[in-house]
Design a protein around this motif. Structure first.
Motif, PDB file in Angstrom:
ATOM      1  N   LEU A 115      62.793  15.545   0.885  1.00 41.10           N
ATOM      2  CA  LEU A 115      62.388  15.143   2.177  1.00 41.10           C
ATOM      3  C   LEU A 115      61.961  16.591   2.868  1.00 41.10           C
ATOM      4  O   LEU A 115      62.356  17.718   2.330  1.00 41.10           O
ATOM      5  CB  LEU A 115      63.454  14.428   3.096  1.00 41.10           C
ATOM      6  CG  LEU A 115      63.828  13.345   2.525  1.00 41.10           C
ATOM      7  CD1 LEU A 115      64.983  12.910   3.507  1.00 41.10           C
ATOM      8  CD2 LEU A 115      62.867  12.439   2.240  1.00 41.10           C
ATOM      9  N   CYS A 116      60.952  16.427   3.777  1.00 43.30           N
ATOM     10  CA  CYS A 116      60.662  17.718   4.419  1.00 43.30           C
ATOM     11  C   CYS A 116      61.761  18.032   5.333  1.00 43.30           C
ATOM     12  O   CYS A 116      62.212  17.376   6.287  1.00 43.30           O
ATOM     13  CB  CYS A 116      59.267  16.931   5.346  1.00 43.30           C
ATOM     14  SG  CYS A 116      58.710  18.464   6.493  1.00 43.30           S
ATOM     15  N   THR A 117      61.938  19.298   5.348  1.00 47.03           N
ATOM     16  CA  THR A 117      62.823  20.088   6.153  1.00 47.03           C
ATOM     17  C   THR A 117      62.829  20.297   7.663  1.00 47.03           C
ATOM     18  O   THR A 117      63.445  19.833   8.461  1.00 47.03           O
ATOM     19  CB  THR A 117      63.419  21.541   5.722  1.00 47.03           C
ATOM     20  OG1 THR A 117      62.159  22.187   5.588  1.00 47.03           O
ATOM     21  CG2 THR A 117      63.854  21.588   4.388  1.00 47.03           C
ATOM     22  N   SER A 118      61.174  20.413   8.040  1.00 49.63           N
ATOM     23  CA  SER A 118      60.857  20.286   9.383  1.00 49.63           C
ATOM     24  C   SER A 118      60.975  19.080   9.913  1.00 49.63           C
ATOM     25  O   SER A 118      61.601  18.825  11.095  1.00 49.63           O
ATOM     26  CB  SER A 118      59.386  20.737   9.475  1.00 49.63           C
ATOM     27  OG  SER A 118      59.181  22.083   9.153  1.00 49.63           O
ATOM     28  N   CYS A 119      60.632  17.846   9.220  1.00 48.13           N
ATOM     29  CA  CYS A 119      60.817  16.587   9.844  1.00 48.13           C
ATOM     30  C   CYS A 119      62.235  16.267   9.866  1.00 48.13           C
ATOM     31  O   CYS A 119      62.576  15.450  10.770  1.00 48.13           O
ATOM     32  CB  CYS A 119      59.967  15.421   8.911  1.00 48.13           C
ATOM     33  SG  CYS A 119      58.202  15.885   9.207  1.00 48.13           S
ATOM     34  N   PHE A 120      62.808  16.604   8.956  1.00 49.49           N
ATOM     35  CA  PHE A 120      64.604  16.308   8.831  1.00 49.49           C
ATOM     36  C   PHE A 120      65.226  16.764  10.353  1.00 49.49           C
ATOM     37  O   PHE A 120      65.971  16.205  10.579  1.00 49.49           O
ATOM     38  CB  PHE A 120      65.038  16.934   7.463  1.00 49.49           C
ATOM     39  CG  PHE A 120      66.272  16.288   7.157  1.00 49.49           C
ATOM     40  CD1 PHE A 120      66.400  15.259   6.459  1.00 49.49           C
ATOM     41  CD2 PHE A 120      67.460  16.996   7.553  1.00 49.49           C
ATOM     42  CE1 PHE A 120      67.609  15.015   5.905  1.00 49.49           C
ATOM     43  CE2 PHE A 120      68.672  16.489   7.377  1.00 49.49           C
ATOM     44  CZ  PHE A 120      69.116  15.477   6.490  1.00 49.49           C
ATOM     45  N   GLY A 137      53.735  18.017  -0.484  1.00 49.57           N
ATOM     46  CA  GLY A 137      53.198  18.332   0.865  1.00 49.57           C
ATOM     47  C   GLY A 137      53.991  17.058   1.639  1.00 49.57           C
ATOM     48  O   GLY A 137      54.370  16.214   1.268  1.00 49.57           O
ATOM     49  N   CYS A 138      54.035  17.438   3.147  1.00 48.63           N
ATOM     50  CA  CYS A 138      54.538  16.654   4.012  1.00 48.63           C
ATOM     51  C   CYS A 138      53.350  15.659   4.600  1.00 48.63           C
ATOM     52  O   CYS A 138      52.700  16.305   5.421  1.00 48.63           O
ATOM     53  CB  CYS A 138      55.308  16.993   5.086  1.00 48.63           C
ATOM     54  SG  CYS A 138      56.083  15.879   6.282  1.00 48.63           S
ATOM     55  N   THR A 139      53.176  14.514   4.523  1.00 48.88           N
ATOM     56  CA  THR A 139      52.233  13.537   5.130  1.00 48.88           C
ATOM     57  C   THR A 139      52.347  13.508   6.515  1.00 48.88           C
ATOM     58  O   THR A 139      51.259  13.750   7.276  1.00 48.88           O
ATOM     59  CB  THR A 139      51.958  12.380   4.578  1.00 48.88           C
ATOM     60  OG1 THR A 139      53.299  11.560   4.604  1.00 48.88           O
ATOM     61  CG2 THR A 139      51.325  12.390   3.181  1.00 48.88           C
ATOM     62  N   ARG A 140      53.486  13.961   7.182  1.00 42.46           N
ATOM     63  CA  ARG A 140      53.668  13.755   8.582  1.00 42.46           C
ATOM     64  C   ARG A 140      53.243  14.984   9.286  1.00 42.46           C
ATOM     65  O   ARG A 140      52.615  15.132  10.265  1.00 42.46           O
ATOM     66  CB  ARG A 140      55.268  13.299   8.747  1.00 42.46           C
ATOM     67  CG  ARG A 140      55.449  13.094  10.354  1.00 42.46           C
ATOM     68  CD  ARG A 140      56.802  12.549  10.468  1.00 42.46           C
ATOM     69  NE  ARG A 140      57.267  12.596  11.864  1.00 42.46           N
ATOM     70  CZ  ARG A 140      57.632  13.477  12.557  1.00 42.46           C
ATOM     71  NH1 ARG A 140      58.074  14.605  11.830  1.00 42.46           N
ATOM     72  NH2 ARG A 140      57.857  13.336  13.804  1.00 42.46           N
ATOM     73  N   CYS A 141      53.860  16.285   8.899  1.00 40.65           N
ATOM     74  CA  CYS A 141      53.782  17.396   9.570  1.00 40.65           C
ATOM     75  C   CYS A 141      52.668  18.397   8.781  1.00 40.65           C
ATOM     76  O   CYS A 141      52.301  19.202   9.452  1.00 40.65           O
ATOM     77  CB  CYS A 141      54.968  17.881   9.922  1.00 40.65           C
ATOM     78  SG  CYS A 141      55.767  18.792   8.549  1.00 40.65           S
ATOM     79  N   GLY A 142      52.376  17.946   7.570  1.00 43.66           N
ATOM     80  CA  GLY A 142      51.522  18.927   6.770  1.00 43.66           C
ATOM     81  C   GLY A 142      51.978  20.029   6.159  1.00 43.66           C
ATOM     82  O   GLY A 142      51.428  21.042   5.485  1.00 43.66           O
TER      83      GLY A 142
HETATM   84 ZN   LIG Z   1      57.196  17.271   7.665  1.00 44.67          ZN
END
Ligand SMILES: [Zn+2]
Length: 176
Positions: A115-120, A137-142
């Protein structure tokens, strides 16, 4: 979260005030009706006031209900995320990037994933997908994270005649 609670409390205070107002207006109407020679126009005016106040209180009550439902939804979402978050652990990839990796003992039949740490941090579970060679890559925040995808290693392993590519692709090892 706090703003939701404040909103609900403010609306609640308003509704309580309006209810108190309409209750005393209704009491006033009753007092007038019980008089020996009730003044009909006075009763009408006071009754209209009481109804107005009741309608306002009703509207405020509905707004309060909405605010409480929103609050409940928010809490449910947080609880759900917190429960999910327990299944992951902050992990440094072999190329120095940070990801939240699914704990092997929490897999529950799911494939290994990250999982993406920023989104987490924003309490959103966003799965990282391969977007390039050695890059997730994170599809949510890039956000992009470097992590070797094993293609390079696989070739070398094959040449060196080691058991399988699987050992390198699966750093946690598998029980079965
Ligand atoms: Zn993200």
């Amino acid at each position: 979260m706090l703003s939701f609670i404040k909103e609900a409390l403010t609306i609640g205070e308003g509704a309580t005030g309006l209810l108190t107002g309409s209750t005393s207006a209704i009491k006033g109407v009753m007092d007038l009706v019980r008089k020996p020679n009730p003044d009909l126009s006075e009763i009408k005016a006071l009754a209209a006031e009481a109804i107005d106040k009741l309608l306002e209180a009703k509207t405020a009550q509905m707004a309060m209900q909405d605010a409480l439902l929103k609050l409940q939804d928010e809490q449910k979402k947080r609880d759900r995320f917190q429960a999910e978050a327990q299944r992951y652990v902050l992990t440094k990839t072999d190329m120095g990037g940070f990801v939240y990796a699914l704990r092997p003992d929490q897999a529950r039949g799911e494939q290994e994933h990250y999982l993406c740490t920023s989104c987490f941090e924003a309490e959103v579970k966003s799965m990282l997908q391969p977007v390039n060679f050695n890059t997730l890559g994170c599809t949510r925040c890039g956000e992009k994270v470097f992590k070797s995808d094993g293609r390079d290693n696989g070739a070398r392993v094959a040449r060196r005649g080691l058991s399988t590519r699987y050992d390198i692709l699966n750093p946690y090892g598998d029980d079965d």
